[in-house]
Design a protein around this motif. Structure first.
Motif, PDB file in Angstrom:
ATOM      1  N   ALA A  34       0.800  -1.222   0.000  1.00  0.00           N
ATOM      2  CA  ALA A  34       0.000   0.000   0.000  1.00  0.00           C
ATOM      3  C   ALA A  34       0.837   1.279   0.000  1.00  0.00           C
ATOM      4  CB  ALA A  34      -0.971  -0.014   1.180  1.00  0.00           C
ATOM      5  N   PRO A  35       1.891   1.388   0.822  1.00  0.00           N
ATOM      6  CA  PRO A  35       2.707   2.608   0.769  1.00  0.00           C
ATOM      7  C   PRO A  35       3.307   2.852  -0.611  1.00  0.00           C
ATOM      8  CG  PRO A  35       3.161   1.407   2.792  1.00  0.00           C
ATOM      9  CD  PRO A  35       2.320   0.506   1.936  1.00  0.00           C
ATOM     10  N   LEU A  38       0.651   4.376  -2.916  1.00  0.00           N
ATOM     11  CA  LEU A  38       0.491   5.818  -2.696  1.00  0.00           C
ATOM     12  C   LEU A  38       1.616   6.601  -3.362  1.00  0.00           C
ATOM     13  CD1 LEU A  38      -0.585   5.800   1.062  1.00  0.00           C
ATOM     14  CD2 LEU A  38      -2.036   6.300  -0.908  1.00  0.00           C
ATOM     15  N   ASP A  62      -5.310  -2.842   3.583  1.00  0.00           N
ATOM     16  CA  ASP A  62      -4.366  -1.762   3.291  1.00  0.00           C
ATOM     17  C   ASP A  62      -4.551  -1.178   1.891  1.00  0.00           C
ATOM     18  OD1 ASP A  62      -1.938  -2.131   5.605  1.00  0.00           O
ATOM     19  OD2 ASP A  62      -3.197  -3.853   5.184  1.00  0.00           O
ATOM     20  N   ALA A  66      -5.623   2.653   1.010  1.00  0.00           N
ATOM     21  CA  ALA A  66      -4.761   3.481   0.164  1.00  0.00           C
ATOM     22  C   ALA A  66      -5.565   4.063  -1.002  1.00  0.00           C
ATOM     23  CB  ALA A  66      -3.592   2.648  -0.367  1.00  0.00           C
ATOM     24  N   THR A  69      -7.560   6.962   0.234  1.00  0.00           N
ATOM     25  CA  THR A  69      -6.701   8.138   0.380  1.00  0.00           C
ATOM     26  C   THR A  69      -6.462   8.808  -0.971  1.00  0.00           C
ATOM     27  OG1 THR A  69      -5.572   7.230   2.314  1.00  0.00           O
ATOM     28  CG2 THR A  69      -4.409   8.942   1.083  1.00  0.00           C
TER      29      THR A  69
END
Length: 214
Positions: A34-35, A38, A62, A66, A69
């Protein structure tokens, strides 16, 4: 069309990269958590992302969080969730940001690559691609309001298929009922959800849009 793929299963991820590139998509990034999703979306500003729901770091929802977001940061970004799980808590919030450019497909129910590619193109262009099973879970997870609690079981079935973008004829074939019966159920849905007659031209998704946006 620039696409970012987020899928932690390496074989599935590489398979998606290959089939989308073969069909003319520009896969600018393929990530496994997920990071990284992003970061890749912020760096490449794609037209759409294809994301699994459960992925690292927590292997829970996750990917979906994401995606939420990203939709909040970039409302015009197309998001196609592609998973074997139906997660309603954040998917409901994600859909509530607007069904334009939103899709949620279940891996085991996609039997034709062409259908998947068509769904991705629709989402990237601002359309909708929802599996009926996902719609049913989303609707069942919300409190009965906005007239939804008054819908019959058959009207719920019709509503789910409407969200797929099917015509009344296609809905009739899928449910094994007459076209007249579908037209009756459709009219009942619009009435119970308080949708004016002048808006019936948007019957493919309007009922779901009105409910999830309420």
């Amino acid at each position: 069309m620039r696409i970012v793929i987020a899928e932690d299963a390496a074989v599935v991820r590489e398979g998606l990269v290959g089939l989308l590139r073969e069909r003319g998509f520009d896969v600018v990034a393929a990530v496994a958590d997920a990071p990284a999703l992003l970061a890749a979306a912020e760096e490449h500003r794609p037209e759409a992302v294809v994301a699994d729901v459960r992925m690292p770091p927590d292997l829970r929802d996750d990917g979906l969080r994401a995606a939420l977001t990203l939709r909040e940061r970039h409302p015009g970004l197309g998001v196609l969730l592609f998973s074997q799980y139906v997660e309603t808590r954040y998917a409901d919030r994600l859909a509530a940001t607007g069904l334009a450019g939103f899709g949620y497909l279940l891996k085991e129910r996609v039997v034709d690559v062409a259908d998947f590619v068509d769904a991705l193109r629709r989402v990237a262009a601002g359309g909708t691609a929802l599996d009926p099973e996902v719609v049913s879970h989303l609707l069942a997870a919300r409190p009965a309001r906005g007239g939804l609690g008054a819908l019959t079981a058959r009207e719920r079935d019709v509503l789910a298929l409407m969200a797929e973008g099917r015509t009344n004829t296609a809905i009739a074939a899928a449910l094994g009922v007459s076209l007249r019966a579908v037209e009756k159920h459709t009219a009942g849905i619009f009435t119970k959800l308080g949708l004016p007659r002048t808006e019936e031209g948007h019957r493919r998704v309007l009922a779901v849009l009105r409910y999830l946006g309420s």
